[in-house]
Design a protein around this motif. Structure first.
Motif, PDB file in Angstrom:
ATOM      1  N   ASP A  74      -6.475  -1.393   2.076  1.00  0.00           N
ATOM      2  CA  ASP A  74      -5.034  -1.385   2.324  1.00  0.00           C
ATOM      3  C   ASP A  74      -4.588  -2.842   2.480  1.00  0.00           C
ATOM      4  O   ASP A  74      -4.368  -3.330   3.594  1.00  0.00           O
ATOM      5  N   PRO A  75      -4.484  -3.559   1.366  1.00  0.00           N
ATOM      6  CA  PRO A  75      -4.210  -4.997   1.438  1.00  0.00           C
ATOM      7  C   PRO A  75      -2.867  -5.359   2.085  1.00  0.00           C
ATOM      8  O   PRO A  75      -2.702  -6.480   2.563  1.00  0.00           O
ATOM      9  N   ASP A  76      -1.937  -4.431   2.144  1.00  0.00           N
ATOM     10  CA  ASP A  76      -0.627  -4.727   2.749  1.00  0.00           C
ATOM     11  C   ASP A  76      -0.613  -4.535   4.258  1.00  0.00           C
ATOM     12  O   ASP A  76       0.374  -4.891   4.916  1.00  0.00           O
ATOM     13  N   HIS A  77      -1.682  -3.981   4.827  1.00  0.00           N
ATOM     14  CA  HIS A  77      -1.726  -3.750   6.273  1.00  0.00           C
ATOM     15  C   HIS A  77      -1.913  -5.082   6.997  1.00  0.00           C
ATOM     16  O   HIS A  77      -2.710  -5.922   6.575  1.00  0.00           O
ATOM     17  N   PRO A  78      -1.208  -5.285   8.109  1.00  0.00           N
ATOM     18  CA  PRO A  78      -1.330  -6.564   8.823  1.00  0.00           C
ATOM     19  C   PRO A  78      -2.730  -6.830   9.387  1.00  0.00           C
ATOM     20  O   PRO A  78      -3.082  -7.979   9.636  1.00  0.00           O
ATOM     21  N   LEU A  79      -3.545  -5.806   9.574  1.00  0.00           N
ATOM     22  CA  LEU A  79      -4.898  -5.992  10.101  1.00  0.00           C
ATOM     23  C   LEU A  79      -5.953  -6.120   9.011  1.00  0.00           C
ATOM     24  O   LEU A  79      -7.143  -6.229   9.311  1.00  0.00           O
ATOM     25  N   ALA A  80      -5.536  -6.109   7.756  1.00  0.00           N
ATOM     26  CA  ALA A  80      -6.489  -6.160   6.642  1.00  0.00           C
ATOM     27  C   ALA A  80      -7.258  -7.476   6.650  1.00  0.00           C
ATOM     28  O   ALA A  80      -6.716  -8.537   6.968  1.00  0.00           O
ATOM     29  N   ASP A  81      -8.538  -7.372   6.292  1.00  0.00           N
ATOM     30  CA  ASP A  81      -9.374  -8.577   6.201  1.00  0.00           C
ATOM     31  C   ASP A  81      -9.117  -9.289   4.873  1.00  0.00           C
ATOM     32  O   ASP A  81      -8.219  -8.927   4.116  1.00  0.00           O
ATOM     33  N   ALA A  82      -9.911 -10.308   4.567  1.00  0.00           N
ATOM     34  CA  ALA A  82      -9.720 -11.108   3.349  1.00  0.00           C
ATOM     35  C   ALA A  82      -9.835 -10.260   2.086  1.00  0.00           C
ATOM     36  O   ALA A  82      -9.224 -10.576   1.057  1.00  0.00           O
ATOM     37  N   ASP A  83     -10.626  -9.180   2.144  1.00  0.00           N
ATOM     38  CA  ASP A  83     -10.783  -8.294   0.988  1.00  0.00           C
ATOM     39  C   ASP A  83      -9.720  -7.200   0.943  1.00  0.00           C
ATOM     40  O   ASP A  83      -9.733  -6.360   0.038  1.00  0.00           O
ATOM     41  N   GLY A  84      -8.833  -7.158   1.936  1.00  0.00           N
ATOM     42  CA  GLY A  84      -7.770  -6.151   1.976  1.00  0.00           C
ATOM     43  C   GLY A  84      -8.201  -4.836   2.586  1.00  0.00           C
ATOM     44  O   GLY A  84      -7.561  -3.807   2.373  1.00  0.00           O
ATOM     45  N   ASN A  85      -9.285  -4.843   3.380  1.00  0.00           N
ATOM     46  CA  ASN A  85      -9.822  -3.609   3.962  1.00  0.00           C
ATOM     47  C   ASN A  85      -9.488  -3.490   5.444  1.00  0.00           C
ATOM     48  O   ASN A  85      -9.396  -4.489   6.158  1.00  0.00           O
TER      49      ASN A  85
END
Length: 130
Positions: A74-85
């Protein structure tokens, strides 16, 4: 079995089913709770029951699901890591809803047994009072 054992058994069932309902409500409320991949996911609660000595049922424990949960992209989530997870709980909503129906039906059955026992005991007391 004594005269009031039925009320004790039904009461223990009410308590166990209420704990189960509370646990399921907590699981369902947190089904969409996501955290950073560096944190533990929400852990669903699973109530385990056991026979109570003398009749009835009791909560013997509450097990927790895997803290690893599942990694979701979930790349748009504010808690996403560098890979968007992000990390989400491994909670199966259909299973939770099925269990919710079973817990509700068990609770309702225990309420009916309690009402029936109270009516029976009340009738017996009124017969004895004549």
């Amino acid at each position: 079995m004594g005269a009031f054992d039925l009320l004790g058994i039904a009461g223990s069932s009410l308590g166990m089913h209420q704990t189960w309902l509370d646990s399921l409500a907590n699981n369902i409320a947190n089904v969409n709770t996501v955290v950073a991949t560096s944190e533990n996911a929400f852990q669903a609660q699973m109530v385990t029951a056991a026979p109570r000595p003398g009749g009835g049922v009791q909560v013997s424990g509450i097990a927790l699901s895997d803290a690893a949960g599942m990694v979701v992209n979930d790349p748009d989530h504010p808690l996403a890591d560098a890979d968007g997870n992000v990390r989400a709980p491994a909670v199966d909503m259909s299973s939770q809803m099925s269990q919710l129906i079973m817990a509700q039906r068990g609770y309702q059955a225990s309420v009916q047994i309690t009402k029936y026992a109270q009516e029976t005991y009340s009738s017996a007391l009124s017969i004895g009072g004549r």
